[in-house]
Design a protein around this motif. Structure first.
Motif, mmCIF file in Angstrom:
data_model
loop_
_atom_site.group_PDB
_atom_site.id
_atom_site.type_symbol
_atom_site.label_atom_id
_atom_site.label_comp_id
_atom_site.label_asym_id
_atom_site.label_seq_id
_atom_site.Cartn_x
_atom_site.Cartn_y
_atom_site.Cartn_z
ATOM 1 N N GLY A 44 -7.962 -13.230 -0.134
ATOM 2 C CA GLY A 44 -8.462 -12.846 1.174
ATOM 3 C C GLY A 44 -8.631 -11.339 1.253
ATOM 4 O O GLY A 44 -8.564 -10.635 0.230
ATOM 5 N N LEU A 45 -8.845 -10.835 2.452
ATOM 6 C CA LEU A 45 -8.989 -9.388 2.601
ATOM 7 C C LEU A 45 -8.386 -8.936 3.922
ATOM 8 O O LEU A 45 -8.193 -9.727 4.855
ATOM 9 N N ALA A 46 -8.089 -7.645 3.975
ATOM 10 C CA ALA A 46 -7.643 -7.001 5.213
ATOM 11 C C ALA A 46 -8.545 -5.807 5.483
ATOM 12 O O ALA A 46 -8.810 -5.008 4.584
ATOM 13 N N LEU A 47 -8.999 -5.702 6.710
ATOM 14 C CA LEU A 47 -9.823 -4.584 7.131
ATOM 15 C C LEU A 47 -8.948 -3.637 7.946
ATOM 16 O O LEU A 47 -8.437 -4.006 9.002
ATOM 17 N N LEU A 48 -8.763 -2.423 7.440
ATOM 18 C CA LEU A 48 -7.954 -1.405 8.091
ATOM 19 C C LEU A 48 -8.885 -0.387 8.738
ATOM 20 O O LEU A 48 -9.631 0.299 8.027
ATOM 21 N N THR A 49 -8.854 -0.299 10.055
ATOM 22 C CA THR A 49 -9.735 0.605 10.781
ATOM 23 C C THR A 49 -8.894 1.656 11.499
ATOM 24 O O THR A 49 -7.987 1.304 12.265
ATOM 25 N N LYS A 50 -9.185 2.924 11.248
ATOM 26 C CA LYS A 50 -8.435 3.998 11.894
ATOM 27 C C LYS A 50 -8.752 4.024 13.381
ATOM 28 O O LYS A 50 -9.911 4.053 13.791
ATOM 29 N N THR A 51 -7.694 4.037 14.200
ATOM 30 C CA THR A 51 -7.874 4.099 15.643
ATOM 31 C C THR A 51 -7.396 5.421 16.215
ATOM 32 O O THR A 51 -7.804 5.805 17.315
ATOM 33 N N ALA A 52 -6.503 6.093 15.510
ATOM 34 C CA ALA A 52 -5.979 7.386 15.991
ATOM 35 C C ALA A 52 -5.369 8.144 14.826
ATOM 36 O O ALA A 52 -4.989 7.565 13.824
ATOM 37 N N VAL A 69 0.838 -1.189 0.000
ATOM 38 C CA VAL A 69 0.000 0.000 0.000
ATOM 39 C C VAL A 69 0.878 1.247 0.000
ATOM 40 O O VAL A 69 1.984 1.252 0.553
ATOM 41 N N ASP A 70 0.383 2.283 -0.641
ATOM 42 C CA ASP A 70 1.064 3.580 -0.712
ATOM 43 C C ASP A 70 0.175 4.588 0.007
ATOM 44 O O ASP A 70 -0.869 4.998 -0.521
ATOM 45 N N VAL A 71 0.579 4.980 1.218
ATOM 46 C CA VAL A 71 -0.222 5.906 2.017
ATOM 47 C C VAL A 71 -0.087 7.306 1.424
ATOM 48 O O VAL A 71 1.015 7.860 1.363
ATOM 49 N N GLN A 72 -1.211 7.874 0.992
ATOM 50 C CA GLN A 72 -1.185 9.141 0.261
ATOM 51 C C GLN A 72 -1.849 10.290 1.017
ATOM 52 O O GLN A 72 -2.142 11.320 0.432
ATOM 53 N N ASP A 73 -2.090 10.109 2.321
ATOM 54 C CA ASP A 73 -2.487 11.255 3.145
ATOM 55 C C ASP A 73 -1.552 11.296 4.346
ATOM 56 O O ASP A 73 -0.456 10.708 4.310
ATOM 57 N N GLU A 74 -1.929 11.969 5.423
ATOM 58 C CA GLU A 74 -1.004 12.110 6.547
ATOM 59 C C GLU A 74 -0.822 10.841 7.357
ATOM 60 O O GLU A 74 0.007 10.791 8.267
ATOM 61 N N GLY A 75 -1.602 9.789 7.020
ATOM 62 C CA GLY A 75 -1.439 8.520 7.693
ATOM 63 C C GLY A 75 -2.211 8.442 8.994
ATOM 64 O O GLY A 75 -2.778 9.428 9.482
ATOM 65 N N ALA A 76 -2.246 7.231 9.587
ATOM 66 C CA ALA A 76 -3.006 7.029 10.822
ATOM 67 C C ALA A 76 -2.565 5.738 11.481
ATOM 68 O O ALA A 76 -2.005 4.836 10.846
ATOM 69 N N ARG A 77 -2.830 5.664 12.760
ATOM 70 C CA ARG A 77 -2.687 4.412 13.493
ATOM 71 C C ARG A 77 -3.900 3.554 13.154
ATOM 72 O O ARG A 77 -5.056 4.008 13.243
ATOM 73 N N THR A 78 -3.683 2.297 12.756
ATOM 74 C CA THR A 78 -4.789 1.462 12.294
ATOM 75 C C THR A 78 -4.762 0.103 12.973
ATOM 76 O O THR A 78 -3.700 -0.427 13.327
ATOM 77 N N GLU A 79 -5.950 -0.442 13.136
ATOM 78 C CA GLU A 79 -6.099 -1.838 13.524
ATOM 79 C C GLU A 79 -6.353 -2.627 12.247
ATOM 80 O O GLU A 79 -7.196 -2.248 11.429
ATOM 81 N N ASP A 116 -11.826 -18.074 2.956
ATOM 82 C CA ASP A 116 -13.044 -18.660 3.526
ATOM 83 C C ASP A 116 -13.552 -17.872 4.724
ATOM 84 O O ASP A 116 -14.481 -18.298 5.410
ATOM 85 N N GLY A 117 -12.938 -16.720 4.999
ATOM 86 C CA GLY A 117 -13.399 -15.860 6.077
ATOM 87 C C GLY A 117 -12.724 -16.079 7.412
ATOM 88 O O GLY A 117 -12.979 -15.324 8.362
ATOM 89 N N ARG A 118 -11.885 -17.093 7.532
ATOM 90 C CA ARG A 118 -11.215 -17.333 8.809
ATOM 91 C C ARG A 118 -10.304 -16.158 9.163
ATOM 92 O O ARG A 118 -9.575 -15.646 8.318
ATOM 93 N N ILE A 119 -10.320 -15.750 10.431
ATOM 94 C CA ILE A 119 -9.432 -14.685 10.883
ATOM 95 C C ILE A 119 -8.018 -15.259 11.009
ATOM 96 O O ILE A 119 -7.791 -16.238 11.728
ATOM 97 N N ILE A 120 -7.099 -14.646 10.302
ATOM 98 C CA ILE A 120 -5.709 -15.103 10.292
ATOM 99 C C ILE A 120 -4.849 -14.279 11.240
ATOM 100 O O ILE A 120 -3.953 -14.794 11.901
ATOM 101 N N GLU A 121 -5.145 -12.984 11.321
ATOM 102 C CA GLU A 121 -4.304 -12.120 12.154
ATOM 103 C C GLU A 121 -5.071 -10.853 12.517
ATOM 104 O O GLU A 121 -5.860 -10.347 11.722
ATOM 105 N N ARG A 122 -4.818 -10.395 13.736
ATOM 106 C CA ARG A 122 -5.236 -9.056 14.145
ATOM 107 C C ARG A 122 -4.003 -8.352 14.686
ATOM 108 O O ARG A 122 -3.287 -8.905 15.537
ATOM 109 N N THR A 123 -3.769 -7.140 14.199
ATOM 110 C CA THR A 123 -2.567 -6.431 14.610
ATOM 111 C C THR A 123 -2.791 -4.933 14.535
ATOM 112 O O THR A 123 -3.803 -4.482 13.976
ATOM 113 N N GLN A 124 -1.861 -4.177 15.080
ATOM 114 C CA GLN A 124 -1.863 -2.728 14.988
ATOM 115 C C GLN A 124 -0.708 -2.307 14.088
ATOM 116 O O GLN A 124 0.357 -2.924 14.104
#
Length: 585
Positions: A577-585, A536-546, A553-561
């Protein structure tokens, strides 16, 4: 009927005519043999331009010319796989209400547009020549329009940063100007199970009810029973079509069967091709005089919709099916076969189909206000918005690339109805990634699926449940968001859909994927590449993400910050598969 010369090999061989500036670097010439054409260009709200050509009673030719500059490709609704530049001796298209739209978009290597146009009236038959003029180093588009008592109108969009943004402007105009679109019930926007690839014509009530029960549990909302439900529906040709009555050997009590499936939670639709007539149909003797031309599909002729008797017959037939069997809707196939009558001098096919479809809409909506009606490429343009609420990609069995390209092509100018994939097909003995790849290929449309659900492996069944649940959750972005799929000749290998501070980004080839984790509270990265990571190429000021990573098949492989600062980062995401990036800060 076309007035474009069929004798000149290239446009340079045509008699020279004076061109005048039109918009940006586009120039125009207008011809009307035997007439005295006059044209005006008016700016519309929102920045579009309307070219009006007045030549009462005369056929008109509009020629557009643009310097080649950095031109890289030309997209139009019937482009198929030919979406790069072609020579003007090769570019040809015939369009009408049920066969594309007189529209096109010339774009450069950055994806920005050089020319974007569309006929404001999508009904008449129009002939087009287009391509690179080798003699003049220009890209040309010539439109042949039939004689009309009212001015011909062409819409133009000034230069735009992308093909999608230019076509959004056209779509906005059509949404405001066209007749009221057919209502779109919730069921038209839910995952759909279709019997076609799973069973072809070898279906019966027990098979359908078994799949319907599984489909309900997996998250489907609608069922289409395709070709094979009707009498004489066997063999891959269409020699027996025309009666449109159930095959009682397969469905002893079709109406009761429909009620059982509906009682289980699914809406029920059937396939019908009301303009086809086969010699094996019981009604053949009655309707054969109304079907003089052979269809382009094997075994059948085409009823001529210019005949009022044919239009009344089609309406009666479709209404009878819905009323007698309690159906929720119809999959209306092969309307474009009527174009076999185009240009024969006996009347405009598009105008006749407009009358037929207007009558059909009125009759069916009077029977049930939430009726479902599926239309298929190439008859999914803005002019069809009033007549269908499910707009399906053309057949592409097991081809996830074609499904991606065709659904996005359709969505670029879709008005009203929900865009649907062609039913997904995959090998039920293959690894789960194969199933997930098909589901991802249809992610930016309503997914239709056609595999035997009781033959799926446990992992494939989990994948279907997972991706359908994700699709439902992200439907506001995938169906209603702002979509940027990139250059058409790139086959949409990076597709971004955004709304409500959520971005869904699907990547199909290895590249750096632009993301804006500070701007978006949630970013969904879908990995359709062969690698188990996404750069990924972060093109704004960036953020802390979960980051939550899931497999195909939907199995959770990893959760990280992760702190996503501006620049490049590698995010571990398994293929399909997919990754869900959620802004935390």
């Amino acid at each position: 009927m076309s007035i474009l010369s069929s004798e000149a090999v290239t446009t340079a061989e045509l008699a020279p005519v004076p061109f005048e500036p039109l918009l940006d670097t586009v120039r125009v010439a207008v011809l009307a043999p035997g007439g005295n054409p006059a044209w005006t260009l008016t700016e519309l709200p929102g920045g579009l331009r309307m070219l009006e050509v007045d030549a009462p009673g005369a056929a008109v030719e509009i020629r557009l010319s643009n310097p080649l500059g950095d031109a890289a490709g030309y997209w139009h609704p019937k482009a198929g796989w030919n979406r790069t530049l072609v020579a003007d001796w090769a570019g040809r298209s015939e369009v009408s209400l049920v066969d594309g739209l007189a529209a096109g978009c010339l774009y450069d290597s950055t994806g920005a547009t050089l020319l974007t146009f569309a006929a404001a009236d999508p009904v008449p038959e129009v002939s087009l020549r287009f391509g690179v003029s080798e003699e003049s180093n220009t890209h040309v588009v010539h439109l042949g329009l039939p004689a009309s008592t009212t001015p011909h109108r062409l819409l133009f969009v000034p230069r735009s940063p992308s093909v999608a943004s230019a076509l959004r402007a056209l779509r906005g105009w059509f949404e405001a100007a066209m007749p009221e679109p057919m209502p779109v019930p919730e069921a038209a926007r839910l995952p759909l199970y279709c019997t076609w690839y799973a069973f072809n014509q070898r279906i019966d009530a027990a098979d359908v009810e078994r799949q319907a029960a599984l489909a309900t549990d997996m998250g489907f909302g609608t069922l289409i029973v395709d070709d094979g439900w009707q009498r004489y529906g066997s063999g891959r040709g269409y020699g027996g079509v025309g009666d449109w009555t159930p095959d009682t050997a397969k469905f002893p009590d079709f109406t009761a069967h429909v009620a059982r499936v509906r009682g289980g939670g699914l809406r029920y639709m059937v396939w019908v091709a009301p303009l086809l007539l086969g010699p094996g149909a019981d009604c053949h003797t009655t309707w054969d005089p109304f079907a003089p031309a052979a269809a382009g599909v094997p075994g059948a002729h085409v009823l001529d919709p210019r005949r009022p008797e044919v239009r009344a017959h089609v309406v009666r037939t479709c209404l009878r099916l819905v009323r007698d069997h309690g159906l929720d809707g119809l999959k209306v196939d092969f309307l474009n076969e009527a174009m076999v009558y185009a240009g024969d001098g006996r009347g405009d096919v598009g105008q006749a189909l407009m009358r037929l479809l207007t009558d059909l809409r009125g009759a069916l909506l009077a029977e049930r206000a939430d009726l479902l009606l599926e239309l298929r490429q190439p008859y999914v343009g803005p002019g069809m918005a009033a007549f269908g609420n499910m707009l399906r990609s053309f057949d592409c069995p097991a081809d996830s690339t074609a499904n991606r390209v065709r659904t996005i092509d359709t969505s670029l100018l879709a008005v009203g109805g929900a865009v649907h994939s062609d039913p997904l097909l995959w090998d039920t003995f293959a690894p789960v990634e194969v199933a997930a790849r098909q589901l991802i290929g249809a992610l930016h449309a309503v997914p239709q699926i056609s595999v035997r659900l009781d033959a799926l492996t446990a992992e494939q069944a989990d994948a279907v449940r997972f991706w359908l649940s994700q699709w439902r959750r992200l439907r506001p972005q995938l169906l209603d968001g702002t979509v940027e799929p990139g250059r058409p000749d790139g086959l949409y290998t990076l597709v971004r859909s955004e709304s409500d501070d959520v971005a869904v980004v699907t990547v199909h080839d290895e590249r750096a994927v632009p993301v804006r984790p500070f701007t978006h509270r949630e970013t969904v990265l879908v990995n359709a590449t062969a690698k188990d990571r996404v750069i990924v190429d972060v093109q704004d000021e960036g953020a802390r993400t979960e980051i939550e990573v899931r497999g195909p098949d939907g199995r959770i492989i990893e959760r990280t910050q992760m702190s996503l600062v501006p620049g490049l980062h590698s995010v571990p995401v398994p293929t399909t598969g997919l990754a869900l990036l959620t802004k935390t800060a």
